[in-house]
Design a protein around this motif. Structure first.
Motif, PDB file in Angstrom:
ATOM      1  N   GLU A 107      -4.050  31.481  87.562  1.00  0.00           N
ATOM      2  CA  GLU A 107      -4.474  32.718  88.205  1.00  0.00           C
ATOM      3  C   GLU A 107      -3.324  33.720  88.299  1.00  0.00           C
ATOM      4  OE1 GLU A 107      -6.005  33.803  92.612  1.00  0.00           O
ATOM      5  OE2 GLU A 107      -7.022  32.115  91.645  1.00  0.00           O
ATOM      6  N   SER A 108      -2.141  33.230  88.656  1.00  0.00           N
ATOM      7  CA  SER A 108      -0.994  34.135  88.766  1.00  0.00           C
ATOM      8  C   SER A 108      -0.571  34.658  87.394  1.00  0.00           C
ATOM      9  CB  SER A 108       0.174  33.444  89.457  1.00  0.00           C
ATOM     10  OG  SER A 108       0.763  32.485  88.621  1.00  0.00           O
ATOM     11  N   GLU A 109      -0.658  33.831  86.358  1.00  0.00           N
ATOM     12  CA  GLU A 109      -0.312  34.278  85.007  1.00  0.00           C
ATOM     13  C   GLU A 109      -1.296  35.345  84.517  1.00  0.00           C
ATOM     14  OE1 GLU A 109       2.301  33.517  82.781  1.00  0.00           O
ATOM     15  OE2 GLU A 109       3.128  32.788  84.676  1.00  0.00           O
ATOM     16  N   LEU A 114      -2.754  41.233  83.725  1.00  0.00           N
ATOM     17  CA  LEU A 114      -3.521  42.404  84.143  1.00  0.00           C
ATOM     18  C   LEU A 114      -2.588  43.527  84.592  1.00  0.00           C
ATOM     19  CD1 LEU A 114      -6.466  40.783  86.143  1.00  0.00           C
ATOM     20  CD2 LEU A 114      -6.586  41.901  83.923  1.00  0.00           C
ATOM     21  N   ASN A 115      -1.564  43.170  85.348  1.00  0.00           N
ATOM     22  CA  ASN A 115      -0.613  44.175  85.830  1.00  0.00           C
ATOM     23  C   ASN A 115       0.202  44.759  84.677  1.00  0.00           C
ATOM     24  OD1 ASN A 115      -1.474  43.744  88.437  1.00  0.00           O
ATOM     25  ND2 ASN A 115       0.165  42.325  88.922  1.00  0.00           N
ATOM     26  N   LYS A 116       0.579  43.940  83.720  1.00  0.00           N
ATOM     27  CA  LYS A 116       1.390  44.379  82.585  1.00  0.00           C
ATOM     28  C   LYS A 116       0.675  45.464  81.781  1.00  0.00           C
ATOM     29  CE  LYS A 116       3.422  42.595  78.302  1.00  0.00           C
ATOM     30  NZ  LYS A 116       3.609  41.371  77.494  1.00  0.00           N
ATOM     31  N   TYR A 117      -0.627  45.304  81.575  1.00  0.00           N
ATOM     32  CA  TYR A 117      -1.387  46.254  80.776  1.00  0.00           C
ATOM     33  C   TYR A 117      -2.194  47.238  81.625  1.00  0.00           C
ATOM     34  CZ  TYR A 117      -0.082  43.591  76.696  1.00  0.00           C
ATOM     35  OH  TYR A 117       0.637  42.976  75.699  1.00  0.00           O
ATOM     36  N   LYS A 118      -1.987  47.231  82.919  1.00  0.00           N
ATOM     37  CA  LYS A 118      -2.681  48.131  83.843  1.00  0.00           C
ATOM     38  C   LYS A 118      -4.201  48.029  83.699  1.00  0.00           C
ATOM     39  CE  LYS A 118       1.126  51.406  84.007  1.00  0.00           C
ATOM     40  NZ  LYS A 118       2.091  50.689  83.233  1.00  0.00           N
ATOM     41  N   ALA A 119      -4.663  46.794  83.578  1.00  0.00           N
ATOM     42  CA  ALA A 119      -6.089  46.522  83.424  1.00  0.00           C
ATOM     43  C   ALA A 119      -6.698  46.199  84.785  1.00  0.00           C
ATOM     44  CB  ALA A 119      -6.305  45.354  82.472  1.00  0.00           C
TER      45      ALA A 119
END
Length: 126
Positions: A107-109, A114-119
């Motif tokens: 879940e954390s990965e 999601l945060n890396k690609y602003k999704a």
């Protein structure tokens, strides 16, 4: 489970919808900036494949570790049935704990991705 990702349709300005579908029919929808969509889709699919593999390895390794660890402590017991029960209980306990831990790690990965690609995940009402 194998995951299939696809870029489906454009959304509001500069965003597209990426669908992540599993074999059993469960689909998740993501709103991703258009410039990151292809990389997000391919990396999400690869991350799911790797996490599934890691999860299987951790699960079966924990079963073996539980049995082998309990064998060390139960080798002086009189009853083979008691040995079996202790070994089984330790394997089940360790497998459950490792599954919970691996679930939190996965879940954390996925959240990092999601945060890396602003999704952002989209939730549609039925």
């Amino acid at each position: 489970m194998s995951l299939t990702t696809s870029i489906v349709r454009p959304l509001e300005s500069g965003f597209v919808q990426v669908n992540a579908s599993e074999k059993n029919g469960y689909t998740q929808y993501y709103k991703v900036p258009q410039k990151n969509a292809k990389r997000f889709a391919s990396e999400w699919q690869q991350k799911d494949k790797n996490l599934s593999l890691y999860s299987n390895i951790v699960f079966f390794s924990s079963i073996f570790a539980g049995v082998l660890g309990a064998t060390y402590f139960t080798k002086n017991m009189d009853s083979r049935f008691k040995q079996f029960l202790v070994q089984t209980a330790s394997a089940i306990t360790l497998a459950a704990l490792s599954s919970i831990g691996m679930s939190k790690y996965a879940e954390s990965e996925q959240q990092k991705l999601l945060n890396k690609y602003k999704a952002k995940e989209i939730f549609y009402r039925a």
